[in-house]
Design an enzyme around this catalytic site. Structure first.
Site, PDB file in Angstrom:
ATOM      1  N   ASP A 289      66.673  34.734  60.384  1.00  0.00           N
ATOM      2  CA  ASP A 289      65.447  35.516  60.572  1.00  0.00           C
ATOM      3  C   ASP A 289      64.239  34.614  60.803  1.00  0.00           C
ATOM      4  O   ASP A 289      63.921  33.765  59.975  1.00  0.00           O
ATOM      5  CB  ASP A 289      65.199  36.405  59.348  1.00  0.00           C
ATOM      6  CG  ASP A 289      66.337  37.383  59.112  1.00  0.00           C
ATOM      7  OD1 ASP A 289      66.609  38.187  60.014  1.00  0.00           O
ATOM      8  OD2 ASP A 289      66.967  37.315  58.034  1.00  0.00           O
TER       9      ASP A 289
ATOM     10  N   ASP B 217      68.932  28.604  60.404  1.00  0.00           N
ATOM     11  CA  ASP B 217      68.497  29.809  59.710  1.00  0.00           C
ATOM     12  C   ASP B 217      68.570  30.965  60.708  1.00  0.00           C
ATOM     13  O   ASP B 217      68.724  30.754  61.918  1.00  0.00           O
ATOM     14  CB  ASP B 217      67.068  29.602  59.200  1.00  0.00           C
ATOM     15  CG  ASP B 217      66.477  30.852  58.586  1.00  0.00           C
ATOM     16  OD1 ASP B 217      67.124  31.433  57.696  1.00  0.00           O
ATOM     17  OD2 ASP B 217      65.391  31.271  59.029  1.00  0.00           O
TER      18      ASP B 217
END
Length: 394
Positions: free
Chosen positions: A28, A26
C-alpha cells in the site's frame, strides 16, 4: 542518504551500493494507490456515528501501521463507541469493495515483472493481513505469480516497525539480510528495514519525505526513477530512444497561464504524489482540438500547503489559446525525473530536449496506440481525429 533530484534518468551521483540479491517490496502506497481508491470509505463510516473527518489530523497520521495499531488510534482519536476489533469488523467490508479499484502506482508493474523476468528473488511484505493482500493484488494481472514470497503482518510475531516481516521474507528467499533491498513508502517501513540491517529505498508521499530522508539510503519521487543497476541488479531494457512507455495516466483540469489546475475532490489531487516527473502525451480541449504536449508534474512546496503543480508545453512550439478552459490530459510516456527547481518551470534547453524526445516518440505505435481512448466516448475513434487538422499540426 541520497535523494534523486537529478535532471536526467541516466545520471548517477549516488555512492556505490552493496550487491543486492533479493528485493522486498511494500504494498500500500508503494505499489498500489489504495488511499485514493478508498478515500471515501472512512468519511462515510464516521458519518454513521455522527463524526466528522478531521483532515488536519489525517494528513499528519503516520502511514504504514498495522491494522490493529491504526484501528486503536482511530477509535481513540474519534471517540468511537467501538472496540478496535469492532471497528475492524465493520469497516473492512467497506474497504474490500473498493480495493479492486486501487491502481498500480507508476512503475510498479514494470518493476515487479522486471525482477521476476530476470530471476531476482522478490518478496511482498505488508502490514496488511495476508488475506487482504491477496484481495488487493488479485485484480492485477501477473502480480501473484511474480513474487517469490508474500507475507502479511498476521504471519509474524509483530508487524512493522519490527523487522520480523523483512527478516522472514529474507529467510524464505534464502538471501542474507545484508544483500536485501527494501522499497518502502512509509517511515514505519523504513524503520523496519533499518532494524533488519537491510538497504532501503524510500518512495514516500510528500508528508513522509522529510523523515524518510534521514533514514533511507535513497529517496525517490517515483518508482519510475528507480535504477536497478545502481544496486547491482539487471538494468531496465524498455526505454525507447530516451522515452519510457507507461500505463496511461489521464486527468483533467482548468488551463491557466501554462499550468493545469487539476479538478479535485475535497481539495485532494486525483494523482498520487508518486506521479512526478516529465511526461508526454496529448491534451484535448472541448473534444475538438488535440495537442501533443510535454507535461511536468511535481509538488510545489513554496507555500504553507504543498500542492501538485502541472506545467504544460506544446511539443511543436507555440502557445495554447485556451486560457481558462477545461483540458483533458492523456499521458503515455515518461522522460525523466523533475528536480525541485524545475517544478515551477523547466529551463529552455531542457524543455527543448524533452520536446524533441516526445515528438519522435508520439509517432511510434507503442505510444500512439493509447491515443484518445480514455478521453472520448465509445462513438469517437482515433480515425475520426486523424481526419482533422489538429493532430498533424501540433
Amino acid at each position: 542518504m541520497s535523494c534523486c533530484d537529478c535532471a536526467s534518468n541516466h545520471c548517477n551521483t549516488e555512492t556505490p551500493k552493496p550487491k543486492i540479491l533479493g528485493v522486498i517490496l511494500d504494498l500500500d502506497g508503494t505499489l498500489l494507490d489504495t488511499e485514493r481508491a478508498t478515500k471515501s470509505v472512512f468519511k462515510e463510516f464516521l458519518a454513521k456515528y455522527g463524526k466528522t473527518l478531521n483532515k488536519e489530523r489525517e494528513e499528519k497520521r503516520e502511514i504504514g501501521k498495522t491494522l490493529k495499531d491504526s484501528s486503536t488510534a482511530t477509535v481513540e482519536d474519534y471517540d468511537l463507541p467501538l472496540t478496535p476489533d469492532q471497528f475492524i469488523e465493520e469497516i473492512i467490508p467497506m474497504y474490500q469493495q473498493k480495493w479492486k479499484h486501487a491502481k498500480a502506482l507508476p512503475g510498479a508493474t514494470r518493476l515487479i515483472k522486471h525482477l521476476h523476468d530476470h530471476g531476482v528473488p522478490t518478496a511482498l511484505a505488508s502490514n496488511s493481513l495476508r488475506e487482504y493482500i491477496n484481495a488487493k493484488i488479485s485484480v492485477h494481472q501477473g502480480w501473484q505469480g511474480w513474487f517469490s514470497v508474500i507475507l502479511g503482518s498476521d504471519q509474524v510475531k509483530a508487524g512493522k516497525p519490527s523487522p520480523d516481516l523483512f527478516e522472514k521474507a529474507a529467510r524464505q528467499m534464502d538471501v542474507d539480510a545484508a544483500h536485501c533491498l527494501v522499497i518502502e513508502d512509509s517511515m514505519v517501513g523504513v524503520k523496519a528495514a533499518n532494524a533488519a540491517g537491510m538497504e532501503v529505498v524510500a518512495v514516500p508521499p510528500h508528508g513522509e519525505a522529510a523523515g524518510c530522508s534521514a533514514l533511507a539510503n535513497t529517496v525517490l519521487h517515483s518508482l519510475l526513477e528507480f535504477r536497478p543497476e545502481h544496486w547491482g541488479l539487471p538494468p531496465f531494457e524498455d526505454w525507447v530512444d530516451n522515452a519510457l512507455p507507461i500505463e496511461a495516466i489521464n486527468f483533467s483540469g482548468l488551463y491557466v497561464n501554462g499550468f493545469v489546475i487539476e479538478d479535485t475532490e475535497d481539495g485532494k489531487s486525483a494523482l498520487a504524489d508518486q506521479v512526478w516527473g516529465v511526461f508526454f502525451g496529448w491534451a484535448v480541449v472541448d473534444m475538438q482540438k488535440s495537442y501533443r504536449v510535454v507535461v511536468g508534474i511535481g509538488m510545489d512546496h513554496s507555500s504553507c500547503c504543498p500542492k501538485k503543480k502541472t506545467q504544460i508545453h506544446l511539443v511543436n512550439g507555440g502557445n495554447f489559446c485556451i486560457s481558462n478552459q477545461q483540458v483533458k490530459l492523456l499521458l503515455v510516456g515518461y522522460i525523466r525525473g523533475l528536480n525541485s527547481k524545475e517544478v515551477s518551470s523547466l529551463d529552455a534547453e531542457s524543455l527543448e530536449e524533452c520536446k524533441s524526445i516526445a515528438s519522435a516518440a508520439l509517432d511510434l505505435p507503442i505510444f500512439s496506440q493509447h491515443a484518445y481512448v480514455p478521453l472520448y466516448p465509445d462513438t469517437f475513434s482515433l480515425e475520426d481525429m486523424v481526419d482533422t487538422d489538429e493532430l498533424g499540426d501540433y
